[in-house]
Motif scaffolding. Structure first.
Motif, mmCIF file in Angstrom:
data_model
loop_
_atom_site.group_PDB
_atom_site.id
_atom_site.type_symbol
_atom_site.label_atom_id
_atom_site.label_comp_id
_atom_site.label_asym_id
_atom_site.label_seq_id
_atom_site.Cartn_x
_atom_site.Cartn_y
_atom_site.Cartn_z
ATOM 1 N N GLU A 1 0.819 -1.206 0.000
ATOM 2 C CA GLU A 1 0.000 0.000 0.000
ATOM 3 C C GLU A 1 0.860 1.266 0.000
ATOM 4 O O GLU A 1 0.420 2.330 -0.444
ATOM 5 N N ARG B 1 -4.517 0.552 -3.428
ATOM 6 C CA ARG B 1 -4.053 -0.301 -4.520
ATOM 7 C C ARG B 1 -2.617 -0.747 -4.260
ATOM 8 O O ARG B 1 -1.739 0.073 -3.975
ATOM 9 N N GLU C 1 1.488 -7.028 -11.915
ATOM 10 C CA GLU C 1 0.284 -6.261 -11.598
ATOM 11 C C GLU C 1 -0.894 -7.167 -11.275
ATOM 12 O O GLU C 1 -1.638 -6.925 -10.319
ATOM 13 N N LEU D 1 -2.831 -7.621 -7.691
ATOM 14 C CA LEU D 1 -4.277 -7.453 -7.575
ATOM 15 C C LEU D 1 -4.930 -8.678 -6.946
ATOM 16 O O LEU D 1 -5.856 -8.556 -6.129
ATOM 17 N N GLN E 1 -4.195 -8.641 -3.241
ATOM 18 C CA GLN E 1 -4.975 -7.577 -2.619
ATOM 19 C C GLN E 1 -6.420 -8.021 -2.394
ATOM 20 O O GLN E 1 -7.009 -7.735 -1.342
ATOM 21 N N SER F 1 -11.557 -3.611 -1.660
ATOM 22 C CA SER F 1 -10.305 -3.511 -2.407
ATOM 23 C C SER F 1 -10.435 -2.358 -3.390
ATOM 24 O O SER F 1 -11.109 -2.465 -4.414
ATOM 25 N N THR F 2 -9.824 -1.222 -3.073
ATOM 26 C CA THR F 2 -9.988 -0.012 -3.879
ATOM 27 C C THR F 2 -8.889 0.091 -4.923
ATOM 28 O O THR F 2 -7.919 -0.673 -4.919
ATOM 29 N N ARG F 3 -9.061 1.063 -5.805
ATOM 30 C CA ARG F 3 -8.041 1.375 -6.820
ATOM 31 C C ARG F 3 -7.332 2.680 -6.501
ATOM 32 O O ARG F 3 -6.615 3.221 -7.334
ATOM 33 N N THR G 1 -4.500 4.923 -4.896
ATOM 34 C CA THR G 1 -3.085 4.684 -4.635
ATOM 35 C C THR G 1 -2.592 5.584 -3.515
ATOM 36 O O THR G 1 -3.309 6.466 -3.034
#
Length: 389
Positions: free
Chosen positions: A128, A140, A205, A209, A212, A223-225, A227
């Motif tokens: 994170e 993310r 990547e 993901l 995560q 689980s957000t995008r 950053t």
């Protein structure tokens, strides 16, 4: 709380000296863990048998500035120092000093070399890259921690503390340490999850993901995008809003009392957060109105509710991103008298409205698309001319 703080400061010095004197072993971790319980730091772990001894990289969510210290009380691990220059402070906080890495690729190469030696402790990484309270969602995950090894083990961290919130945005590690000594206790819950291998031909990547999503399900969060850069930008905007002279609670008397200044009714000043927000937006709209007196106040307030920034709203109005019909002279008679420069700019604007084209801008919705386009172009040209003047 103050008594606990003073007492635990002296005990904390002894804990630091003991942790420095004893070598890394199971005995040292047990002694330091017992002494940390006196400081109010209680560490619990679920399913310690799931901890894989062959894993070289642990992946955990980031909640506080001391997550790596807490996990090191349960197993031997090292967290590289990503921010700050190497030195005594970095070493005393328990970070692994790798030297000043020129780029992220060099950092990944250094960690690969470190993990290739069997005698080194596993790495504990926080993809994170920024601490949150861990109650709403996960930021993310960066992909670089998943480029080191093809096998990682997720570690879910949850922290509970009475009375005082666990993690405060933009707070330093010293302030968090003092609050930890101030409150009666802080409970860290560490949950070990099964190891996750990289799939065949899976990119870093996609690997990040997938891990995560697994951690988010384990923690029961989203689980957000977003950053760490988005978080930093959000905090910068919050600091900028707090420093504005028209922020709620910081109204200068000269601004409230001057001619043309916004007068806040007494019933609104203490009507709660929503009323304070309305007062702040009204003050910002008044500032935009002083710069652009021909723009209707409703249009300004609507755009300010979206941008929350005076400069951005002025730019939107000048560049034509927000459509409006200019107010007539009769509609602006109740506005405060502008200064000399503002009057000159307004007269120049009125002159520019007639110069660009022989046909004035219509004040009604034209039936033909060509007429509507010409009217829009006239207004945009007039606004540009006014902005240049």
């Amino acid at each position: 709380g103050l008594c606990l703080l003073v007492l635990r400061l002296f005990i904390g010095v002894h804990v630091f000296l003991v942790s420095c004197a004893l070598p890394d072993s199971q005995l040292r971790r047990f002694i330091v863990r017992v002494m940390c319980s006196v400081l109010g730091l209680f560490v619990r772990q679920n399913d310690p048998r799931l901890r894989d001894g062959s894993v070289r990289v642990y992946i955990a969510n980031h909640v506080t500035h001391f997550d790596h210290n807490v996990v090191s009380l349960l197993t031997s691990c090292n967290t590289p120092a990503l921010n700050g220059a190497p030195g005594f402070i970095c070493w005393s906080r328990g970070f692994l000093e790798l030297g000043a890495a020129g780029s992220r690729a060099e950092l990944v190469d250094s960690l690969r070399v470190y993990s290739s030696h069997e005698g080194n402790a596993p790495l504990l990484l926080f993809p994170e890259e920024a601490a949150t309270n861990g109650r709403a969602g996960l930021l993310r995950f960066s992909s670089w921690p998943f480029s080191i090894m093809d096998l990682v083990q997720p570690v879910a961290l949850q922290v509970q503390r009475p009375l005082i919130t666990v993690s405060v945005a933009d707070s330093s590690w010293i302030a968090e340490l003092l609050w930890t000594f101030f409150v009666p206790f802080t409970v860290y819950q560490v949950r070990w999850m099964p190891s996750v291998p990289r799939r065949a031909e899976e990119q870093s990547e996609d690997f990040a993901l997938r891990v995560q999503e697994l951690l988010a399900v384990e923690l029961g969060v989203v689980s957000t995008r977003l950053t760490a850069a988005d978080r930093a930008e959000h905090m910068k905007r919050l600091r900028h809003t707090a420093l504005l002279p028209f922020a709620p609670g910081t109204w200068p008397g000269s601004f409230l009392a001057r001619p043309g200044g916004l007068r806040v009714p007494s019933r609104v000043a203490g009507a709660g957060p929503s009323a304070a927000e309305d007062v702040r937006v009204a003050a910002m709209a008044q500032r935009v109105k002083e710069v652009l007196p021909h723009v209707p106040l409703e249009v300004i307030s609507t755009d300010l509710a979206q941008t929350n920034c005076v400069d951005t709203t002025i730019a939107n109005l000048l560049e034509g991103r927000v459509s409006f019909f200019p107010e007539s002279k009769e509609a602006t008679t109740d506005l405060p008298a502008p200064s000399t420069s503002q009057a000159a700019a307004a007269s120049a604007f009125q002159g520019s409205m007639a110069v660009p084209s022989s046909k004035p801008a219509t004040k009604h919705f034209a039936k033909s698309s060509v007429e509507r386009h010409l009217s829009l172009q006239e207004r945009k040209r007039a606004l540009y001319d006014y902005a240049r003047r």
